[in-house]
Design a protein around this motif. Structure first.
Motif, PDB file in Angstrom:
ATOM      1  N   HIS A   1     -10.098   3.865  15.633  1.00  0.00           N
ATOM      2  CA  HIS A   1     -10.721   3.060  16.691  1.00  0.00           C
ATOM      3  C   HIS A   1      -9.889   1.820  17.012  1.00  0.00           C
ATOM      4  O   HIS A   1     -10.430   0.745  17.281  1.00  0.00           O
ATOM      5  CB  HIS A   1     -12.135   2.659  16.297  1.00  0.00           C
ATOM      6  N   GLY A   2      -8.564   1.985  16.931  1.00  0.00           N
ATOM      7  CA  GLY A   2      -7.659   0.905  17.287  1.00  0.00           C
ATOM      8  C   GLY A   2      -7.454  -0.143  16.225  1.00  0.00           C
ATOM      9  O   GLY A   2      -6.776  -1.153  16.464  1.00  0.00           O
ATOM     10  N   VAL A   3      -8.005   0.067  15.017  1.00  0.00           N
ATOM     11  CA  VAL A   3      -7.909  -0.915  13.931  1.00  0.00           C
ATOM     12  C   VAL A   3      -7.138  -0.314  12.763  1.00  0.00           C
ATOM     13  O   VAL A   3      -7.511   0.760  12.267  1.00  0.00           O
ATOM     14  CB  VAL A   3      -9.311  -1.345  13.453  1.00  0.00           C
ATOM     15  N   PRO A   4      -6.055  -0.975  12.293  1.00  0.00           N
ATOM     16  CA  PRO A   4      -5.328  -0.472  11.128  1.00  0.00           C
ATOM     17  C   PRO A   4      -6.224  -0.479   9.891  1.00  0.00           C
ATOM     18  O   PRO A   4      -6.901  -1.478   9.607  1.00  0.00           O
ATOM     19  CB  PRO A   4      -4.166  -1.456  10.977  1.00  0.00           C
ATOM     20  N   ARG A   5      -6.226   0.624   9.158  1.00  0.00           N
ATOM     21  CA  ARG A   5      -7.107   0.758   8.002  1.00  0.00           C
ATOM     22  C   ARG A   5      -6.371   1.408   6.836  1.00  0.00           C
ATOM     23  O   ARG A   5      -5.473   2.236   7.032  1.00  0.00           O
ATOM     24  CB  ARG A   5      -8.340   1.601   8.355  1.00  0.00           C
ATOM     25  N   VAL A   6      -6.752   1.032   5.614  1.00  0.00           N
ATOM     26  CA  VAL A   6      -6.204   1.650   4.412  1.00  0.00           C
ATOM     27  C   VAL A   6      -6.715   3.085   4.341  1.00  0.00           C
ATOM     28  O   VAL A   6      -7.929   3.324   4.314  1.00  0.00           O
ATOM     29  CB  VAL A   6      -6.637   0.871   3.148  1.00  0.00           C
ATOM     30  N   LEU A   7      -5.796   4.050   4.346  1.00  0.00           N
ATOM     31  CA  LEU A   7      -6.128   5.470   4.354  1.00  0.00           C
ATOM     32  C   LEU A   7      -7.065   5.817   5.510  1.00  0.00           C
ATOM     33  O   LEU A   7      -7.910   6.701   5.415  1.00  0.00           O
ATOM     34  CB  LEU A   7      -6.746   5.900   3.016  1.00  0.00           C
TER      35      LEU A   7
ATOM     36  N   ILE B   1       0.833  -1.203   0.000  1.00  0.00           N
ATOM     37  CA  ILE B   1       0.000   0.000   0.000  1.00  0.00           C
ATOM     38  C   ILE B   1       0.868   1.254   0.000  1.00  0.00           C
ATOM     39  O   ILE B   1       0.628   2.199  -0.765  1.00  0.00           O
ATOM     40  CB  ILE B   1      -0.940  -0.028   1.221  1.00  0.00           C
ATOM     41  N   GLU B   2       1.909   1.257   0.829  1.00  0.00           N
ATOM     42  CA  GLU B   2       2.785   2.430   0.917  1.00  0.00           C
ATOM     43  C   GLU B   2       3.584   2.627  -0.365  1.00  0.00           C
ATOM     44  O   GLU B   2       3.851   3.767  -0.767  1.00  0.00           O
ATOM     45  CB  GLU B   2       3.704   2.290   2.123  1.00  0.00           C
ATOM     46  N   SER B   3       3.960   1.540  -1.029  1.00  0.00           N
ATOM     47  CA  SER B   3       4.719   1.651  -2.278  1.00  0.00           C
ATOM     48  C   SER B   3       3.879   2.263  -3.398  1.00  0.00           C
ATOM     49  O   SER B   3       4.421   2.773  -4.380  1.00  0.00           O
ATOM     50  CB  SER B   3       5.232   0.272  -2.716  1.00  0.00           C
ATOM     51  N   LEU B   4       2.549   2.219  -3.216  1.00  0.00           N
ATOM     52  CA  LEU B   4       1.635   2.802  -4.201  1.00  0.00           C
ATOM     53  C   LEU B   4       1.197   4.208  -3.809  1.00  0.00           C
ATOM     54  O   LEU B   4       0.288   4.780  -4.411  1.00  0.00           O
ATOM     55  CB  LEU B   4       0.402   1.896  -4.353  1.00  0.00           C
ATOM     56  N   GLY B   5       1.846   4.759  -2.782  1.00  0.00           N
ATOM     57  CA  GLY B   5       1.556   6.118  -2.369  1.00  0.00           C
ATOM     58  C   GLY B   5       0.452   6.246  -1.345  1.00  0.00           C
ATOM     59  O   GLY B   5       0.045   7.364  -1.001  1.00  0.00           O
ATOM     60  N   GLY B   6      -0.018   5.118  -0.816  1.00  0.00           N
ATOM     61  CA  GLY B   6      -1.044   5.148   0.210  1.00  0.00           C
ATOM     62  C   GLY B   6      -0.440   5.074   1.596  1.00  0.00           C
ATOM     63  O   GLY B   6       0.777   5.129   1.774  1.00  0.00           O
TER      64      GLY B   6
ATOM     65  N   GLN C   1      -6.926   2.200  -6.086  1.00  0.00           N
ATOM     66  CA  GLN C   1      -5.498   2.403  -6.340  1.00  0.00           C
ATOM     67  C   GLN C   1      -4.644   1.584  -5.376  1.00  0.00           C
ATOM     68  O   GLN C   1      -3.540   1.155  -5.714  1.00  0.00           O
ATOM     69  CB  GLN C   1      -5.159   3.892  -6.214  1.00  0.00           C
ATOM     70  N   TRP C   2      -5.167   1.336  -4.168  1.00  0.00           N
ATOM     71  CA  TRP C   2      -4.379   0.641  -3.143  1.00  0.00           C
ATOM     72  C   TRP C   2      -4.962  -0.721  -2.777  1.00  0.00           C
ATOM     73  O   TRP C   2      -4.299  -1.541  -2.178  1.00  0.00           O
ATOM     74  CB  TRP C   2      -4.315   1.505  -1.879  1.00  0.00           C
ATOM     75  N   LEU C   3      -6.204  -0.942  -3.144  1.00  0.00           N
ATOM     76  CA  LEU C   3      -6.913  -2.166  -2.763  1.00  0.00           C
ATOM     77  C   LEU C   3      -7.037  -3.061  -3.988  1.00  0.00           C
ATOM     78  O   LEU C   3      -7.840  -2.803  -4.883  1.00  0.00           O
ATOM     79  CB  LEU C   3      -8.303  -1.821  -2.225  1.00  0.00           C
TER      80      LEU C   3
END
Length: 244
Positions: free
Chosen positions: A138-144, A127-132, A160-162
């Motif tokens: 709420h304590g949960v890692p989330r895309v953007l 995700i980070e390599s694609l610029g995201g 773009q990231w998913l």
């Protein structure tokens, strides 16, 4: 309830060929419903086009084609997917998202998929390599800071990231393969792989009267009793050795 499922047995006249899938929708049920209706058709089309020697690539293309077809319709929402294609004594399991497949091998729970969540190091890096970016909400890692899964069908605003590209594992069905559990994360967030197999085995193996539907219900009830408020779908494919 945004989950959907699909079971197709003895298709194309082959009694030892089958397809099973569980689809966990979010942002509405449309993506899950679309995947349940179309994914197996697209996979079968690609398998017949490319042949047995490249079945992993065929399934990947089936997922990507389904994603592209759904996005054209301009609907909102998305869906995680887990599918099992049984063909030529092989169990071919694929997933995009956090639906999971677990097989009981002589009573031992063996996961055949790995959840696609932004907290997974390789998914975070992708995700980070694609610029995201991955942020906690709420304590949960989330895309953007938005979605708690990193792969799936649909989700136009995050496409773009998913990615809809699945991970696939091909295993030869052996006589000690007892049953396969396919379920959405409403189960797996509250029930471990081995717990699920232990409970299901009571109804699917160690019983004169096999009751896989009751096993599914008991698993959902167990998840609910532990506080799950998520949509929960469970499918059990029993007697895998019949496909040998």
């Amino acid at each position: 309830m945004e989950d959907r499922f699909k079971a197709v047995v003895e298709f194309n006249g082959q009694h030892k060929q089958a397809f099973f899938g569980v689809f966990d929708g979010h942002g509405g049920p449309k993506a899950a419903a679309f995947a349940a209706e179309n994914l197996y058709k697209n996979i079968v089309t690609e398998v017949e086009k490319t042949g047995e020697n490249n079945i992993t690539e065929a399934i990947k293309q089936g997922y990507l084609n389904t994603d592209a077809q759904f996005l054209v319709q301009d609907h909102r929402g998305g869906s995680c997917c887990v599918t099992a294609l049984i063909r030529d004594s092989n169990l071919v399991v694929s997933n995009a998202g956090d639906c999971r497949a677990v097989v009981s091998i002589g009573g031992i729970a063996t996961p055949l998929t790995s959840d696609h969540r932004p907290s997974r190091p390789d998914e975070k890096l992708r995700i980070e390599s694609l610029g995201g970016y991955v942020d906690c909400s709420h304590g949960v890692p989330r895309v953007l800071g938005s979605l708690a899964v990193s792969r799936g069908i649909g989700d136009r605003s995050l496409k773009q990231w998913l990615t809809a590209e699945p991970e696939t594992q091909v295993v030869k069905i052996l006589p000690d393969f007892e049953f396969l559990i396919l379920a959405s994360d409403g189960l797996w967030d509250k029930v471990s792989n081995q717990e699920a197999v232990d409970l299901a085995r009571t109804f699917c193996v160690s019983n004169d009267k096999l009751e896989p539907v009751l096993a599914c219900k008991k698993l959902v009830e167990l998840s609910l009793s532990r506080g799950s408020v998520d949509d929960t779908s469970v499918m059990i494919v029993q007697s895998l050795d019949r496909f040998l």
